[in-house]
Scaffold this motif. Structure first.
Motif, PDB file in Angstrom:
ATOM      1  N   UNK A   5       0.815  -1.222   0.000  1.00  0.00           N
ATOM      2  CA  UNK A   5       0.000   0.000   0.000  1.00  0.00           C
ATOM      3  C   UNK A   5       0.846   1.268   0.000  1.00  0.00           C
ATOM      4  N   UNK A   6       2.111   1.145   0.466  1.00  0.00           N
ATOM      5  CA  UNK A   6       2.992   2.315   0.500  1.00  0.00           C
ATOM      6  C   UNK A   6       4.454   1.856   0.572  1.00  0.00           C
ATOM      7  N   UNK A   7       5.343   2.824   0.594  1.00  0.00           N
ATOM      8  CA  UNK A   7       6.771   2.523   0.598  1.00  0.00           C
ATOM      9  C   UNK A   7       7.189   1.778   1.865  1.00  0.00           C
ATOM     10  N   UNK A   8       6.626   2.161   2.998  1.00  0.00           N
ATOM     11  CA  UNK A   8       6.999   1.486   4.248  1.00  0.00           C
ATOM     12  C   UNK A   8       6.640   0.002   4.189  1.00  0.00           C
ATOM     13  N   UNK A   9       5.486  -0.312   3.667  1.00  0.00           N
ATOM     14  CA  UNK A   9       5.090  -1.712   3.562  1.00  0.00           C
ATOM     15  C   UNK A   9       5.999  -2.457   2.580  1.00  0.00           C
ATOM     16  N   UNK A  10       6.343  -1.824   1.482  1.00  0.00           N
ATOM     17  CA  UNK A  10       7.264  -2.432   0.520  1.00  0.00           C
ATOM     18  C   UNK A  10       8.609  -2.728   1.184  1.00  0.00           C
ATOM     19  N   UNK A  11       9.141  -1.756   1.913  1.00  0.00           N
ATOM     20  CA  UNK A  11      10.428  -1.937   2.594  1.00  0.00           C
ATOM     21  C   UNK A  11      10.342  -3.011   3.676  1.00  0.00           C
ATOM     22  N   UNK A  12       9.200  -3.090   4.356  1.00  0.00           N
ATOM     23  CA  UNK A  12       9.013  -4.105   5.386  1.00  0.00           C
ATOM     24  C   UNK A  12       9.018  -5.505   4.761  1.00  0.00           C
ATOM     25  N   UNK A  13       8.372  -5.653   3.629  1.00  0.00           N
ATOM     26  CA  UNK A  13       8.385  -6.931   2.918  1.00  0.00           C
ATOM     27  C   UNK A  13       9.811  -7.262   2.474  1.00  0.00           C
ATOM     28  N   UNK A  14      10.500  -6.275   1.916  1.00  0.00           N
ATOM     29  CA  UNK A  14      11.881  -6.488   1.469  1.00  0.00           C
ATOM     30  C   UNK A  14      12.776  -6.885   2.643  1.00  0.00           C
ATOM     31  N   UNK A  15      12.583  -6.244   3.779  1.00  0.00           N
ATOM     32  CA  UNK A  15      13.371  -6.562   4.970  1.00  0.00           C
ATOM     33  C   UNK A  15      13.125  -8.012   5.400  1.00  0.00           C
ATOM     34  N   UNK A  20      23.724 -10.167   2.417  1.00  0.00           N
ATOM     35  CA  UNK A  20      22.346 -10.041   2.890  1.00  0.00           C
ATOM     36  C   UNK A  20      22.282  -9.149   4.125  1.00  0.00           C
ATOM     37  N   UNK A  21      23.267  -9.285   5.019  1.00  0.00           N
ATOM     38  CA  UNK A  21      23.305  -8.436   6.211  1.00  0.00           C
ATOM     39  C   UNK A  21      23.444  -6.967   5.816  1.00  0.00           C
ATOM     40  N   UNK A  22      24.225  -6.701   4.779  1.00  0.00           N
ATOM     41  CA  UNK A  22      24.352  -5.338   4.277  1.00  0.00           C
ATOM     42  C   UNK A  22      23.034  -4.812   3.744  1.00  0.00           C
ATOM     43  N   UNK A  23      22.298  -5.667   3.031  1.00  0.00           N
ATOM     44  CA  UNK A  23      20.983  -5.260   2.522  1.00  0.00           C
ATOM     45  C   UNK A  23      20.034  -4.963   3.678  1.00  0.00           C
ATOM     46  N   UNK A  24      20.106  -5.778   4.718  1.00  0.00           N
ATOM     47  CA  UNK A  24      19.254  -5.565   5.894  1.00  0.00           C
ATOM     48  C   UNK A  24      19.530  -4.194   6.502  1.00  0.00           C
ATOM     49  N   UNK A  25      20.802  -3.851   6.662  1.00  0.00           N
ATOM     50  CA  UNK A  25      21.151  -2.536   7.236  1.00  0.00           C
ATOM     51  C   UNK A  25      20.648  -1.393   6.360  1.00  0.00           C
ATOM     52  N   UNK A  34      16.564   2.906   5.532  1.00  0.00           N
ATOM     53  CA  UNK A  34      15.505   3.533   4.728  1.00  0.00           C
ATOM     54  C   UNK A  34      14.205   3.643   5.506  1.00  0.00           C
ATOM     55  N   UNK A  35      13.894   2.610   6.275  1.00  0.00           N
ATOM     56  CA  UNK A  35      12.656   2.635   7.076  1.00  0.00           C
ATOM     57  C   UNK A  35      12.744   3.726   8.142  1.00  0.00           C
ATOM     58  N   UNK A  36      13.908   3.848   8.782  1.00  0.00           N
ATOM     59  CA  UNK A  36      14.075   4.897   9.807  1.00  0.00           C
ATOM     60  C   UNK A  36      13.954   6.291   9.216  1.00  0.00           C
ATOM     61  N   UNK A  37      14.346   6.460   7.959  1.00  0.00           N
ATOM     62  CA  UNK A  37      14.298   7.787   7.320  1.00  0.00           C
ATOM     63  C   UNK A  37      12.904   8.196   6.882  1.00  0.00           C
ATOM     64  N   UNK A  38      11.982   7.247   6.834  1.00  0.00           N
ATOM     65  CA  UNK A  38      10.613   7.569   6.419  1.00  0.00           C
ATOM     66  C   UNK A  38       9.951   8.462   7.456  1.00  0.00           C
ATOM     67  N   UNK A  39       9.152   9.370   6.980  1.00  0.00           N
ATOM     68  CA  UNK A  39       8.377  10.211   7.901  1.00  0.00           C
ATOM     69  C   UNK A  39       7.239   9.369   8.458  1.00  0.00           C
ATOM     70  N   UNK A  40       6.931   9.547   9.752  1.00  0.00           N
ATOM     71  CA  UNK A  40       5.852   8.738  10.378  1.00  0.00           C
ATOM     72  C   UNK A  40       4.497   9.002   9.789  1.00  0.00           C
TER      73      UNK A  40
END
Length: 75
Positions: free
Chosen positions: A14-24, A59-64, A69-75
């Motif tokens: 539904x949004x970028x945060x959800x996409x990043x959460x799935x990727x994580x 993979x650990x690098x991708x996780x970081x 990116x998730x931390x940089x998202x505005x709430x």
């Protein structure tokens, strides 16, 4: 023999945060996959172990990156 299933299905995020959460989640699963592979007898050969470690570390690098990116998202 190690069996690896890849049968996950996703709806459109539904949004970028959800996409990043799935990727994580996927990156963490991949990291875990390589961790598991290191436990198998074939991975005790030094050259194979080095390659698996390199993949796991990537993979650990991708996780970081994704966590950042998730931390940089505005709430």
């Amino acid at each position: 023999m190690v069996k690896y299933r890849r049968d996950e299905r996703y709806t459109r995020p539904k949004d970028l945060k959800e996409l990043l959460t799935i990727a994580l989640h996927k990156e963490r699963a991949s990291h875990g996959f390589y961790e598991d592979m290191l436990k198998h007898s074939f991975a005790q050969e030094v050259s194979i172990k080095e390659k698996i470690n390199k993949l796991r570390d990537a993979e650990q690098g991708h996780i970081r990156i994704i966590e950042s990116m998730i931390r940089e998202l505005k709430p």
